[in-house]
Scaffold this motif. Sequence first.
Motif, PDB file in Angstrom:
ATOM      1  N   THR A   1     -40.199 -21.173  12.324  1.00 12.42           N
ATOM      2  CA  THR A   1     -41.345 -22.034  12.107  1.00 12.42           C
ATOM      3  C   THR A   1     -41.348 -23.061  13.229  1.00 12.42           C
ATOM      4  OG1 THR A   1     -42.527 -23.356  10.455  1.00 12.42           O
ATOM      5  CG2 THR A   1     -40.157 -23.643  10.554  1.00 12.42           C
ATOM      6  N   LYS A   2     -42.348 -23.839  13.304  1.00 14.47           N
ATOM      7  CA  LYS A   2     -42.521 -24.766  14.416  1.00 14.47           C
ATOM      8  C   LYS A   2     -41.244 -25.576  14.687  1.00 14.47           C
ATOM      9  CE  LYS A   2     -45.868 -28.022  16.188  1.00 14.47           C
ATOM     10  NZ  LYS A   2     -47.109 -28.735  15.900  1.00 14.47           N
ATOM     11  N   GLY A   3     -40.646 -25.321  15.837  1.00  9.83           N
ATOM     12  CA  GLY A   3     -39.476 -26.072  16.252  1.00  9.83           C
ATOM     13  C   GLY A   3     -38.165 -25.641  15.635  1.00  9.83           C
ATOM     14  N   ILE A   4     -38.183 -24.625  14.801  1.00  5.48           N
ATOM     15  CA  ILE A   4     -36.955 -24.178  14.141  1.00  5.48           C
ATOM     16  C   ILE A   4     -36.690 -22.729  14.505  1.00  5.48           C
ATOM     17  CG2 ILE A   4     -35.801 -23.767  11.940  1.00  5.48           C
ATOM     18  CD1 ILE A   4     -37.498 -25.978  10.736  1.00  5.48           C
ATOM     19  N   ASP A   5     -35.499 -22.460  15.013  1.00  3.27           N
ATOM     20  CA  ASP A   5     -35.082 -21.093  15.312  1.00  3.27           C
ATOM     21  C   ASP A   5     -34.199 -20.586  14.188  1.00  3.27           C
ATOM     22  OD1 ASP A   5     -36.394 -21.002  17.751  1.00  3.27           O
ATOM     23  OD2 ASP A   5     -34.684 -21.840  18.828  1.00  3.27           O
ATOM     24  N   CYS A   6     -34.272 -19.298  13.957  1.00  2.00           N
ATOM     25  CA  CYS A   6     -33.444 -18.667  12.939  1.00  2.00           C
ATOM     26  C   CYS A   6     -32.605 -17.575  13.582  1.00  2.00           C
ATOM     27  CB  CYS A   6     -34.310 -18.043  11.848  1.00  2.00           C
ATOM     28  SG  CYS A   6     -35.053 -19.251  10.754  1.00  2.00           S
ATOM     29  N   CYS A   7     -31.559 -17.215  12.903  1.00  2.09           N
ATOM     30  CA  CYS A   7     -30.669 -16.161  13.361  1.00  2.09           C
ATOM     31  C   CYS A   7     -30.570 -15.097  12.265  1.00  2.09           C
ATOM     32  CB  CYS A   7     -29.296 -16.747  13.656  1.00  2.09           C
ATOM     33  SG  CYS A   7     -28.094 -15.508  14.178  1.00  2.09           S
ATOM     34  N   ILE A   8     -30.788 -13.857  12.661  1.00  3.54           N
ATOM     35  CA  ILE A   8     -30.577 -12.730  11.754  1.00  3.54           C
ATOM     36  C   ILE A   8     -29.305 -12.038  12.218  1.00  3.54           C
ATOM     37  CG2 ILE A   8     -31.442 -10.497  10.947  1.00  3.54           C
ATOM     38  CD1 ILE A   8     -34.278 -11.592  11.364  1.00  3.54           C
ATOM     39  N   GLU A   9     -28.385 -11.850  11.297  1.00  6.01           N
ATOM     40  CA  GLU A   9     -27.139 -11.153  11.612  1.00  6.01           C
ATOM     41  C   GLU A   9     -27.080  -9.882  10.780  1.00  6.01           C
ATOM     42  OE1 GLU A   9     -23.484 -13.410  12.279  1.00  6.01           O
ATOM     43  OE2 GLU A   9     -22.522 -12.026  10.880  1.00  6.01           O
ATOM     44  N   ILE A  10     -26.794  -8.776  11.458  1.00  9.06           N
ATOM     45  CA  ILE A  10     -26.732  -7.476  10.795  1.00  9.06           C
ATOM     46  C   ILE A  10     -25.306  -6.952  10.941  1.00  9.06           C
ATOM     47  CG2 ILE A  10     -27.704  -5.153  10.681  1.00  9.06           C
ATOM     48  CD1 ILE A  10     -30.130  -6.326  12.309  1.00  9.06           C
TER      49      ILE A  10
ATOM     50  N   ARG B   1     -22.469   0.538   4.348  1.00 10.35           N
ATOM     51  CA  ARG B   1     -23.270  -0.575   3.818  1.00 10.35           C
ATOM     52  C   ARG B   1     -23.731  -1.412   4.995  1.00 10.35           C
ATOM     53  NH1 ARG B   1     -23.730  -3.303  -1.183  1.00 10.35           N
ATOM     54  NH2 ARG B   1     -22.173  -1.853  -1.992  1.00 10.35           N
ATOM     55  N   VAL B   2     -25.025  -1.712   5.034  1.00  6.29           N
ATOM     56  CA  VAL B   2     -25.603  -2.525   6.097  1.00  6.29           C
ATOM     57  C   VAL B   2     -26.154  -3.788   5.450  1.00  6.29           C
ATOM     58  CG1 VAL B   2     -27.277  -2.625   7.964  1.00  6.29           C
ATOM     59  CG2 VAL B   2     -26.197  -0.436   7.382  1.00  6.29           C
ATOM     60  N   THR B   3     -25.674  -4.947   5.912  1.00  2.98           N
ATOM     61  CA  THR B   3     -26.115  -6.215   5.348  1.00  2.98           C
ATOM     62  C   THR B   3     -26.892  -7.010   6.394  1.00  2.98           C
ATOM     63  OG1 THR B   3     -24.084  -7.377   5.933  1.00  2.98           O
ATOM     64  CG2 THR B   3     -24.160  -6.322   3.760  1.00  2.98           C
ATOM     65  N   PHE B   4     -27.889  -7.727   5.931  1.00  2.76           N
ATOM     66  CA  PHE B   4     -28.740  -8.560   6.766  1.00  2.76           C
ATOM     67  C   PHE B   4     -28.693  -9.980   6.210  1.00  2.76           C
ATOM     68  CE2 PHE B   4     -30.249  -4.293   6.865  1.00  2.76           C
ATOM     69  CZ  PHE B   4     -30.765  -4.079   8.128  1.00  2.76           C
ATOM     70  N   SER B   5     -28.521 -10.954   7.061  1.00  2.00           N
ATOM     71  CA  SER B   5     -28.590 -12.344   6.619  1.00  2.00           C
ATOM     72  C   SER B   5     -29.419 -13.130   7.617  1.00  2.00           C
ATOM     73  CB  SER B   5     -27.189 -12.952   6.480  1.00  2.00           C
ATOM     74  OG  SER B   5     -26.523 -12.979   7.724  1.00  2.00           O
TER      75      SER B   5
ATOM     76  N   SER C   1     -27.085 -27.124   7.751  1.00  2.00           N
ATOM     77  CA  SER C   1     -25.780 -27.159   7.104  1.00  2.00           C
ATOM     78  C   SER C   1     -25.736 -26.353   5.804  1.00  2.00           C
ATOM     79  CB  SER C   1     -25.360 -28.596   6.843  1.00  2.00           C
ATOM     80  OG  SER C   1     -26.324 -29.248   6.041  1.00  2.00           O
ATOM     81  N   TRP C   2     -26.718 -26.511   4.923  1.00  2.00           N
ATOM     82  CA  TRP C   2     -26.634 -25.789   3.647  1.00  2.00           C
ATOM     83  C   TRP C   2     -27.079 -24.344   3.777  1.00  2.00           C
ATOM     84  CZ3 TRP C   2     -30.669 -23.632   0.923  1.00  2.00           C
ATOM     85  CH2 TRP C   2     -31.949 -23.952   1.373  1.00  2.00           C
ATOM     86  N   ARG C   3     -28.091 -24.049   4.589  1.00  2.00           N
ATOM     87  CA  ARG C   3     -28.587 -22.675   4.707  1.00  2.00           C
ATOM     88  C   ARG C   3     -27.578 -21.791   5.433  1.00  2.00           C
ATOM     89  NH1 ARG C   3     -31.059 -19.808   1.566  1.00  2.00           N
ATOM     90  NH2 ARG C   3     -32.834 -21.177   1.378  1.00  2.00           N
ATOM     91  N   ALA C   4     -26.813 -22.356   6.358  1.00  2.00           N
ATOM     92  CA  ALA C   4     -25.795 -21.573   7.059  1.00  2.00           C
ATOM     93  C   ALA C   4     -24.724 -21.086   6.088  1.00  2.00           C
ATOM     94  CB  ALA C   4     -25.169 -22.400   8.175  1.00  2.00           C
ATOM     95  N   PHE C   5     -24.469 -21.845   5.029  1.00  4.54           N
ATOM     96  CA  PHE C   5     -23.473 -21.450   4.036  1.00  4.54           C
ATOM     97  C   PHE C   5     -24.061 -20.566   2.954  1.00  4.54           C
ATOM     98  CE2 PHE C   5     -21.504 -25.321   5.758  1.00  4.54           C
ATOM     99  CZ  PHE C   5     -20.279 -24.774   6.133  1.00  4.54           C
ATOM    100  N   VAL C   6     -25.379 -20.612   2.794  1.00  3.27           N
ATOM    101  CA  VAL C   6     -26.055 -19.810   1.775  1.00  3.27           C
ATOM    102  C   VAL C   6     -27.257 -19.120   2.414  1.00  3.27           C
ATOM    103  CG1 VAL C   6     -27.051 -19.820  -0.546  1.00  3.27           C
ATOM    104  CG2 VAL C   6     -25.388 -21.573   0.086  1.00  3.27           C
ATOM    105  N   PRO C   7     -27.008 -18.130   3.269  1.00  2.00           N
ATOM    106  CA  PRO C   7     -28.133 -17.459   3.924  1.00  2.00           C
ATOM    107  C   PRO C   7     -28.888 -16.573   2.943  1.00  2.00           C
ATOM    108  CG  PRO C   7     -26.090 -16.354   4.461  1.00  2.00           C
ATOM    109  CD  PRO C   7     -25.714 -17.584   3.675  1.00  2.00           C
ATOM    110  N   VAL C   8     -30.107 -16.256   3.289  1.00  2.00           N
ATOM    111  CA  VAL C   8     -30.894 -15.289   2.529  1.00  2.00           C
ATOM    112  C   VAL C   8     -30.466 -13.907   3.024  1.00  2.00           C
ATOM    113  CG1 VAL C   8     -33.224 -14.440   2.072  1.00  2.00           C
ATOM    114  CG2 VAL C   8     -32.781 -16.905   2.219  1.00  2.00           C
ATOM    115  N   THR C   9     -30.251 -12.983   2.108  1.00  2.00           N
ATOM    116  CA  THR C   9     -29.690 -11.683   2.488  1.00  2.00           C
ATOM    117  C   THR C   9     -30.475 -10.511   1.922  1.00  2.00           C
ATOM    118  OG1 THR C   9     -28.207 -11.630   0.568  1.00  2.00           O
ATOM    119  CG2 THR C   9     -27.359 -12.664   2.569  1.00  2.00           C
TER     120      THR C   9
END
Length: 116
Positions: free
Chosen positions: A61-70, A83-87, A93-101
């Motif tokens: 979103t505007k000004g925010i970068d995200c990282c997808i890790e597979i 098993r293939v996982t996506f996060s 700080s909080w989203r890095a510890f609780v990513p959407v998967t």
Amino acid sequence: MTKAMEQNPKAFRERTQNGVMNQESYLALLKPVVADYRKRDYAFWLPYLSGNPIVIDIACTKGIDCCIEINAFWDDKPNGDVRVTFSIDDGSSWRAFVPVTDSFIITPDGSFVGEK
């Protein structure tokens, strides 16, 4: 801008508040990535079983970068299902510890576990 944002920018904006994305927004970004990687065959995942993830940096979103890790790993035993996982997270700080998967399990014959 990602494909999900381009396809429905109004809906994407409605899922953010004060520039902070909610879980539905992250899933909207993750869904097309998962769909794309589901097209890969079983052999594609074998080199990634060594623990080296696929990392994709995207603009969330505007000004925010995200990282997808597979990540790919043996689901039960070597030479069996993978098993293939996506996060996805924005590094906050909080989203890095609780990513959407999301995840799937692909078998050696190319079918997906739990799906008909």
